[in-house]
Design a protein around this motif. Structure first.
Motif, PDB file in Angstrom:
ATOM      1  N   LEU B 123       0.818  -1.213   0.000  1.00 48.76           N
ATOM      2  CA  LEU B 123       0.000   0.000   0.000  1.00 48.76           C
ATOM      3  C   LEU B 123       0.851   1.262   0.000  1.00 48.76           C
ATOM      4  O   LEU B 123       0.348   2.353  -0.228  1.00 48.76           O
ATOM      5  CB  LEU B 123      -0.940   0.008   1.207  1.00 48.76           C
ATOM      6  N   LEU B 124       2.145   1.102   0.262  1.00 47.03           N
ATOM      7  CA  LEU B 124       3.011   2.279   0.265  1.00 47.03           C
ATOM      8  C   LEU B 124       3.575   2.586  -1.115  1.00 47.03           C
ATOM      9  O   LEU B 124       4.149   3.641  -1.336  1.00 47.03           O
ATOM     10  CB  LEU B 124       4.179   2.070   1.233  1.00 47.03           C
ATOM     11  N   LEU B 125       3.402   1.637  -2.037  1.00 44.92           N
ATOM     12  CA  LEU B 125       4.030   1.793  -3.346  1.00 44.92           C
ATOM     13  C   LEU B 125       3.774   3.146  -4.019  1.00 44.92           C
ATOM     14  O   LEU B 125       4.704   3.766  -4.501  1.00 44.92           O
ATOM     15  CB  LEU B 125       3.612   0.648  -4.276  1.00 44.92           C
ATOM     16  N   PRO B 126       2.532   3.607  -4.051  1.00 45.84           N
ATOM     17  CA  PRO B 126       2.305   4.880  -4.738  1.00 45.84           C
ATOM     18  C   PRO B 126       3.164   6.019  -4.172  1.00 45.84           C
ATOM     19  O   PRO B 126       3.521   6.955  -4.888  1.00 45.84           O
ATOM     20  CB  PRO B 126       0.824   5.161  -4.482  1.00 45.84           C
ATOM     21  N   TRP B 127       3.465   5.891  -2.891  1.00 52.52           N
ATOM     22  CA  TRP B 127       4.248   6.949  -2.241  1.00 52.52           C
ATOM     23  C   TRP B 127       5.727   6.802  -2.539  1.00 52.52           C
ATOM     24  O   TRP B 127       6.459   7.795  -2.642  1.00 52.52           O
ATOM     25  CB  TRP B 127       3.989   6.864  -0.737  1.00 52.52           C
ATOM     26  N   ILE B 128       6.191   5.566  -2.690  1.00 52.12           N
ATOM     27  CA  ILE B 128       7.632   5.394  -2.796  1.00 52.12           C
ATOM     28  C   ILE B 128       8.154   5.435  -4.225  1.00 52.12           C
ATOM     29  O   ILE B 128       9.349   5.428  -4.427  1.00 52.12           O
ATOM     30  CB  ILE B 128       8.119   4.089  -2.111  1.00 52.12           C
ATOM     31  N   ILE B 129       7.261   5.501  -5.211  1.00 44.63           N
ATOM     32  CA  ILE B 129       7.825   5.552  -6.557  1.00 44.63           C
ATOM     33  C   ILE B 129       7.963   7.013  -6.996  1.00 44.63           C
ATOM     34  O   ILE B 129       7.184   7.860  -6.592  1.00 44.63           O
ATOM     35  CB  ILE B 129       7.028   4.706  -7.574  1.00 44.63           C
ATOM     36  N   PRO B 130       8.985   7.303  -7.780  1.00 38.95           N
ATOM     37  CA  PRO B 130       9.247   8.685  -8.177  1.00 38.95           C
ATOM     38  C   PRO B 130       8.043   9.297  -8.894  1.00 38.95           C
ATOM     39  O   PRO B 130       7.377   8.634  -9.679  1.00 38.95           O
ATOM     40  CB  PRO B 130      10.437   8.575  -9.129  1.00 38.95           C
TER      41      PRO B 130
ATOM     42  N   ILE C 258      13.079  -2.364  -2.766  1.00 38.93           N
ATOM     43  CA  ILE C 258      13.930  -3.287  -2.006  1.00 38.93           C
ATOM     44  C   ILE C 258      14.224  -2.705  -0.624  1.00 38.93           C
ATOM     45  O   ILE C 258      14.095  -3.381   0.400  1.00 38.93           O
ATOM     46  CB  ILE C 258      15.247  -3.557  -2.770  1.00 38.93           C
ATOM     47  N   LEU C 259      14.570  -1.433  -0.626  1.00 34.66           N
ATOM     48  CA  LEU C 259      14.863  -0.760   0.643  1.00 34.66           C
ATOM     49  C   LEU C 259      13.682  -0.900   1.598  1.00 34.66           C
ATOM     50  O   LEU C 259      13.839  -1.225   2.780  1.00 34.66           O
ATOM     51  CB  LEU C 259      15.143   0.710   0.367  1.00 34.66           C
ATOM     52  N   PHE C 260      12.488  -0.684   1.078  1.00 30.36           N
ATOM     53  CA  PHE C 260      11.305  -0.753   1.928  1.00 30.36           C
ATOM     54  C   PHE C 260      11.059  -2.151   2.454  1.00 30.36           C
ATOM     55  O   PHE C 260      10.708  -2.332   3.602  1.00 30.36           O
ATOM     56  CB  PHE C 260      10.074  -0.258   1.159  1.00 30.36           C
ATOM     57  N   LEU C 261      11.254  -3.124   1.581  1.00 31.75           N
ATOM     58  CA  LEU C 261      11.048  -4.496   2.037  1.00 31.75           C
ATOM     59  C   LEU C 261      12.025  -4.835   3.160  1.00 31.75           C
ATOM     60  O   LEU C 261      11.687  -5.497   4.131  1.00 31.75           O
ATOM     61  CB  LEU C 261      11.234  -5.464   0.874  1.00 31.75           C
ATOM     62  N   MET C 262      13.264  -4.322   3.005  1.00 30.93           N
ATOM     63  CA  MET C 262      14.279  -4.630   3.997  1.00 30.93           C
ATOM     64  C   MET C 262      13.929  -4.050   5.361  1.00 30.93           C
ATOM     65  O   MET C 262      14.169  -4.677   6.391  1.00 30.93           O
ATOM     66  CB  MET C 262      15.631  -4.082   3.541  1.00 30.93           C
ATOM     67  N   VAL C 263      13.402  -2.856   5.371  1.00 29.40           N
ATOM     68  CA  VAL C 263      13.229  -2.177   6.652  1.00 29.40           C
ATOM     69  C   VAL C 263      11.766  -2.022   7.018  1.00 29.40           C
ATOM     70  O   VAL C 263      11.426  -1.192   7.844  1.00 29.40           O
ATOM     71  CB  VAL C 263      13.900  -0.798   6.616  1.00 29.40           C
TER      72      VAL C 263
END
Lengths: 364, 303, 278, 426
Positions: B123-130, C258-263
């Motif tokens: 669910l965080l994906l939309p936030w973490i992609i550029p 990957i970073l997110f999965l790790m932490v």
């Protein structure tokens, strides 16, 4: 010689003054307990001793040094915290050796000291564990071990037992006392629990509102409280305090309380006739026999060896501790005898102890 | 009296040195690195830009002092009020949308379920992609009549919508993408707040006969109130200062309908070479935001 | 509402709901990834979400014909650099705000709020002149510094919120044990701040990795561009080459994912916005 | 700490070296006396354009070991920001190419070093005669040659013969026929015309105003956007196409690429675009034809064109070397067409033959459209700085988007007029 000397110590946060000029000498090897209700300034005083709070005015001496501006690390003290404050990321051994490592002691010395402390406290098998793997009592011991390892001039304890359950508290109380007897290091111990104070201390300092109310040996405080506050604070169940007026009849003196009873006084109180006083009598100094005090019974609490009778006299609550078994119906009015030699009288206004002319003569 | 009593206080020691030795300087030393970078990157440019806003400077030369001209011109310009309007709509819709979506998902995520850790990251994906990446793909999905969105609409028998050609739809889609990009932060923060609520409160509420809905209303919401207000304020700031979403999606179009303050300032500064007005817009934005935040914080404190 | 009272069936029902939600919300991302395995012609031709043919052409193209992997490398340098700077500065300032009181500290804490509101566009021109004078344009250094500052307020609040959860008594014990105040911070507080610092780091990294505007001003040379800037240029050069674009987009997401999965177990610490009250 | 910094610096250095070698394809062993030049080139075509340009630079560097030119391609997005921040911070290149009015605009900012001396020399040795008539003079401003032409860009109408054939429509010769044809071609999810809402879209507006004998400025450089009836008429014509429903409804939100893709997919029959665009169309390339210049209602023809150019910056430390490169580039840039397939039309007539070789459509454009091309300045002779802002700032884009959205001309035009006036007044 005093190991710790505190002179006219004051602490304020902005306009709010927490300590109002406290002076105190603590002699070498003594176990001193600072006791008082929360907010009385006892913890602040201890933390100032440790160097964790700055001094607003006054002086603190430890050994021969004035330490007002000395960093905690340079005061040669050790402290045990209420929450134990064990470093979660270090093992028990690492926790205990931390101060020595900071001092860059040789590994051999560190190992020896840690081993010694661990043996004293029975922690040897726990050395490789982390704090989170320990029980409350074990953590408490590690905290003490950390303090012992340093061989400090002064031990400081800040309510170290308050996070333990009742049974463990009693056990640890004894252990700390034993430890002190063994090490004979000057100890300042803060607690709000008067039983801890009574059982452990060589000397108790009762504090209230940023001032020292009274200091002395435990039984001294118990037998001769100087103020209503100390009287009510020390001893459990606490002293009965009844308001009344000193009256005289046929050369004997008494205090007339709210329900009309005149409670007996020993000695010559002629100077105080007509004065409002607080009449104090400990529950265990009341017994069956004469009808000195008529109590309206509320509740009976038998504990086996003793029976506690809770009741009222006029508007005041009264507790009576009987060595015998007794059974009274609620709302019954029962007469009790008062041991006149153990009566304490306080000025109703100032709360200070009043002494009869004869007692004064006796004391001197 | 003991020996120590004879010792005189250390009057000779310098108090500054004393202060230093006691470690009282530590907080200031700790602040120093960030204060220095902030000073260089924000404070110096801040005062320089403030100065520009009272001149008719261009990017290449410092102009003459023109007093409040830039500001008065701005306040009477249609473009400014157009940007004001959209900035408000954008921020408001984004904050409300993010909060509802974020809270809803946080409540779901706060329940026991298999693979909870995976869902949390997913669910965080939309936030973490550029932003460049996500907006490109959104653009691809909405730009055309046979793009994915319109395929779906047509699948349900609707007529294709030209999202980027119609003012209202363009505003809608810009807001939608912004919500999509920022709700995960809200969700994460609210989830942390929810996990911080003492469970015994719910047990007490249940014993008092509260339904789940009532427990939510009387236990959950009050408990996360403060966090929510702070989050919404932050979200407001971030929305008002958002450049990427409208710039990469619509460049402010069509017909300036998705032009916010930042885009307008950008346009003045870089396209019209009017640094003075560009700076003035930024300061007006800053002032509006500050007034809003101060009012909100004061109201929160009173409540 | 007891959270554990759910029956097993209810949990799996919830699971099913979450699967649907995750699919719907991540639909645009799924589209990107799916299309990255089709050639541009295939994408334009059938315009469906599910790839009909599967090929690595786009990735081969990215590898062989473009600077994409240089962008990726630059991004890691820039993000890593600003993460290290940001975490160091934020942890120190956050610790100061958490443990000490005073007028300077409260002014600082309010200033952070203003900085948070500050439109960075205002600072770009003066900054560009400064860094140009230092011959640092097209170097990752100015970008690292600016990113550090831009995310500093929030990183500081996060760090402060985390330090607030570490009992003071630990440092006091350390001080009594022989540490100075700073040593207590270094030897006791910091080692315990792993989860909190992890959260601040993710935030810092993410911010820098994704930033577009500042980077587009400072990083002009293709050899210095980060992924978002490079992607933007990519869109210019290969405007209609949707396949490569989607492949680049997919690759761009991988490092942070990957970073997110790790932490991932630490990320909720990052959201302790309760400490954000300043 | 110290050693870390040193490492960081060394890596930065390594970066720079790596970048330089990879771009230039030369070894890093250039001696200290070599002059280094920065050349910023806009992306004037598809990826192969950049490769061709890089190769020309490499050839130059081989031929001139004492001058080493570093090539960098500049994306069109935010190009203005790129140049202005570079100039304002003192990091401008030595030489750059630029669209129509960039040179005058930067000249006015004091950033451009005119090429007067070089052009005098070219005049003397007759090289200047090679340039298409008038193009060199167009770039004269303030009595200086601010830059040298290299390519002409122009907008023209394309159509899809197969669509017209299927609908039984002849290629239109006049506006009236065009509108009717567009209407007839609109059916079944296909539209007569596709446009875009970006800068490329604003060319529809500019082109049709010029087609109708109108223009944004009069001979005295005064703004005549709404006062010139021909302009209003042209906008009404576009507006009419929209009102007919013949304009692809996605147009206001389209980028040029979206527009092109739509046109290539055969979802629209007419599109205004630059020369050479059919080369990107892949399989359908042969189904794209150039519409002969149309006549407006008053019999006028015309379209928008720009003289793109190459310029030198004041900040250069080596003007002689830069001049050497500009002149060399100008004479040797033919591979930009033959290998790079740029859509520009060469300013040098001697290149034309090779550039158009084997491409009838290209030849047709050169022969029939170039002669009717006009600049945004229109009636005013030459160009002037504000044109760049007028074209690039977004005012015209906004006007274009509104027209394509169906906003009445009388509502949209005054707003645009006042915004442009504001730019001009500054």
């Amino acid at each position: 010689m005093s190991q710790v000397e505190i002179r006219e110590l004051r602490k304020s946060y902005g306009a709010l003054e927490i300590l109002h000029g406290v002076s105190l000498n603590i002699e070498e090897g003594k176990f001193v307990v600072l006791v008082g209700p929360s907010g009385c300034g006892k913890s602040t005083l201890l933390r100032m001793l440790a160097g964790l709070e700055t001094v607003t005015s006054g002086d603190i001496f430890i050994g021969s040094d004035r330490v007002n501006d000395t960093q905690p690390k340079d005061r040669n003290i050790a402290m045990v915290f209420q929450s134990y404050a064990l470093y979660p990321h270090m093992t028990v051994a690492e926790n205990m050796s931390f101060s020595l490592r900071l001092k860059r002691e040789s590994p051999a010395v560190i190992e020896r000291e840690v081993k010694r402390a661990a043996e004293i406290l029975g922690l040897t098998t726990l050395l490789p564990r982390y704090p989170r793997q320990l029980s409350g009592g074990q953590r408490q011991r590690v905290a003490m071990g950390r303090a012992i390892v340093r061989n400090p001039q002064v031990f400081l304890f800040d309510e170290p037992l308050s996070n333990l359950d009742a049974k463990l508290r009693v056990q640890m109380r004894a252990e700390i006392k034993q430890l002190h007897q063994r090490l004979e290091t000057t100890t300042v111990y803060v607690t709000h629990d008067q039983i801890e104070a009574m059982t452990m201390a060589d000397e108790i300092v009762v504090m209230r509102d940023g001032k020292i109310e009274q200091r002395g040996a435990p039984l001294e405080l118990y037998d001769r409280p100087e103020t209503v506050f100390v009287a009510s604070f020390i001893g459990s169940p606490s002293m009965n305090l009844l308001r009344g007026i000193v009256v005289t009849k046929d050369g004997t003196f008494g205090v007339k309380v709210a329900n009309g009873d005149v409670l007996p006084l020993d000695g010559d109180w002629s100077k105080f006739v007509g004065k409002s006083v607080t009449y104090g009598i400990r529950p265990e100094d009341i017994s069956l026999g004469r009808d000195d005090l008529r109590v309206r019974v509320d509740v009976i609490e038998p504990t086996g060896p003793e029976t506690q009778v809770l009741g009222t006299v006029g508007g005041d609550k009264v507790t009576v501790l009987l060595k015998a078994r007794a059974d009274y119906a609620p709302d019954a009015t029962v007469g009790f005898a008062i041991d006149q030699t153990h009566v304490h009288v306080f000025d109703a206004e100032s709360g200070r102890r009043l002494t009869s002319s004869s007692q004064k003569a006796l004391a001197h | 009296m003991s020996l120590v009593a004879e010792r005189a206080p250390y009057a000779g020691r310098s108090s500054v040195r004393q202060w230093w030795n006691n470690g009282n300087a530590l907080p200031y030393l700790l602040l120093l690195p960030s204060a220095v970078v902030i000073g260089v990157v924000i404070l110096i440019p801040f005062f320089e830009a403030l100065q520009y806003s009272f001149t008719n400077s261009s990017l290449l030369e410092v102009g003459k002092f023109v007093g409040l001209d830039n500001y008065t011109k701005l306040l009477s310009s249609k473009d400014f009020w157009n940007a004001f309007r959209f900035s408000v709509i954008f921020a408001l819709a984004n904050v409300i949308g993010c909060y509802i979506l974020g809270l809803g998902l946080a409540l779901l995520m706060n329940m026991e379920m298999p693979f909870r850790g995976f869902f949390r990251v997913a669910l965080l994906l939309p936030w973490i992609i550029p932003s460049v990446v996500s907006i490109v793909s959104w653009r691809w999905m909405v730009a055309d009549h046979n793009a994915v969105f319109n395929q779906i609409i047509q699948l349900f028998g609707g007529r294709p919508i030209f999202f980027l050609s119609n003012n209202d739809w363009a505003q809608f889609i810009v807001v939608l993408i912004k919500i999509w990009r920022s709700f995960p932060f809200m969700m994460l923060s609210l989830l942390a707040a929810l996990q911080g609520i003492d469970r015994s409160l719910y047990e007490a509420a249940a014993l008092d006969g509260a339904t789940k809905w009532k427990a939510f209303w009387h236990v959950t919401l009050p408990q996360i109130r403060d966090v929510s207000i702070v989050l919404c304020l932050l979200m407001t700031i971030w929305s008002v200062n958002d450049f990427d979403t409208p710039f990469l999606l619509t460049q402010g179009g069509p017909a300036n309908s998705t032009e916010n303050f930042v885009l307008l300032a950008y346009k003045y500064t870089f396209a019209r070479n009017d640094l003075g007005t560009g700076a003035a817009i930024s300061f007006v934005t800053l002032i509006i935001l500050m007034v809003f935040i101060v009012i909100m914080l004061r109201r929160q404190r009173e409540a | 509402m007891s959270l554990n009272s759910n029956t097993l069936a209810a949990r799996w029902r919830l699971f099913a709901i979450m699967v649907v939600i995750v699919l719907v919300i991540n639909f645009p991302i799924i589209v990107i990834v799916a299309n990255s395995f089709q050639t541009t012609e295939q994408i334009m031709l059938n315009r469906s979400i599910i790839p009909q043919h599967f090929s690595f052409t786009n990735y081969e193209f990215l590898w062989g014909q473009t600077s994409f992997f240089r962008f990726l490398f630059n991004s890691v340098i820039v993000s890593g650099g600003s993460m290290i700077c940001g975490v160091s500065a934020a942890s120190m300032a956050g610790y100061a705000l958490s443990r000490f009181k005073g007028p300077v500290l409260s002014i600082y804490s309010q200033a952070l709020f203003v900085i948070q509101m500050f439109p960075i566009i205002l600072a770009l021109i003066p900054l560009f002149i400064v860094f140009r004078a230092l011959e640092l344009v097209n170097s990752p250094i100015p970008v690292i510094i600016i990113y550090t500052v831009v995310h500093l307020p929030f990183a500081t609040w996060m760090a402060k919120a985390f330090f607030d959860t570490i009992p003071r008594e630990l440092e006091e014990a350390a001080q009594v044990d022989g540490c100075s105040k700073f040593q207590a911070f270094l030897r006791i507080v910091l080692p315990l701040s792993g989860p909190g610092m992890a959260a601040v780091s993710i935030f810092s990294f993410l911010f820098s990795y994704n930033e577009f505007f500042v980077g587009s001003v400072f990083l002009r040379d293709e050899s210095s561009m980060t992924v978002p800037i490079g992607m933007q240029m990519f869109m210019q050069q290969f405007a209609t080459d949707w396949g490569s674009l989607m492949a680049a987009a997919t690759l761009a997401v991988i490092p942070t994912f990957i970073l997110f999965l790790m932490v991932q177990k630490y990320i909720t610490y990052g959201a302790v916005a309760g400490g954000v009250k300043g | 700490m110290k050693s870390k910094m040193a490492v960081r610096r060394r890596t930065t250095l390594a970066f720079a070296l790596l970048a330089a070698t990879s771009v230039l394809g030369i070894s890093g062993s250039a001696s200290a006396e070599t002059v280094k030049l920065q050349f910023w080139d806009m992306i004037w075509g598809q990826p192969e354009y950049i490769k061709a340009a890089q190769k020309i630079v490499q050839d130059f560097n081989k031929e001139h070991p004492e001058i080493q030119v570093e090539y960098r391609s500049i994306p069109w997005s935010n190009w203005y920001q790129t140049f202005v921040t570079a100039v304002s911070s003192g990091s401008a290149p030595d030489i750059s190419t630029g669209a129509g009015y960039q040179a005058v605009q930067l000249y006015k900012m004091g950033a451009i070093r005119p090429l007067d001396g070089m052009i005098e020399k070219m005049k003397a040795d007759g090289d200047l005669n090679d340039f298409a008539p008038g193009t060199v003079e167009t770039l004269r401003f303030d009595n200086h040659y601010v830059s040298l032409p290299w390519g002409l860009d122009i907008r023209l109408w394309y159509y899809r013969p197969s669509l017209l054939k299927a609908a039984g429509v002849e290629p239109p010769k006049t506006w009236e026929e065009f509108r009717a044809a567009a209407k007839k071609l609109t059916a079944d999810g296909k539209y007569g015309v596709v446009a875009s809402g970006d800068t490329g879209g604003s060319h529809y507006v500019l082109s049709s105003m010029l087609n109708n004998g109108g223009g944004m400025f009069d001979a005295d450089r005064k703004l005549t956007l709404s006062s010139n009836d021909r302009n209003v008429e042209a906008l009404e014509w576009l507006s009419g196409i929209v009102a007919d429903g013949s304009m692809h409804p996605a147009s206001p939100g389209y980028s040029a690429d979206d527009r092109r893709a739509t046109f290539f997919r055969g979802e629209a029959a007419f599109s205004l675009d630059s020369p050479n665009i059919y080369k990107q169309a892949g399989a359908v390339s042969d189904d794209i034809a150039v519409l002969p210049p149309m006549q407006g209602p008053h019999g006028d023809t015309g379209t928008i064109f720009w003289v793109n150019n190459i310029m030198m910056y004041k900040q250069t430390k080596n003007p002689e070397a830069a001049e050497t490169f500009v002149r060399w580039w100008s004479q040797n840039e033919l591979p930009l067409w033959t290998e790079g397939h740029t859509g520009q039309i060469p300013a040098r007539q001697s290149f034309l033959k090779d550039a158009v070789a084997g491409d009838d459509r290209y030849k047709y454009i050169v022969d029939n459209y170039i002669p009717i091309g006009k600049t945004t300045a229109t009636a005013y002779k030459g160009i002037f700085p504000a044109l760049s802002e007028v074209e690039g700032e977004g005012v015209l884009q906004t006007l274009t988007q509104q027209i394509f959205q169906g906003v009445p001309v009388k509502d949209a035009l005054p707003q645009a007029e006042s915004r442009i006036q504001e730019i001009l007044n500054k």
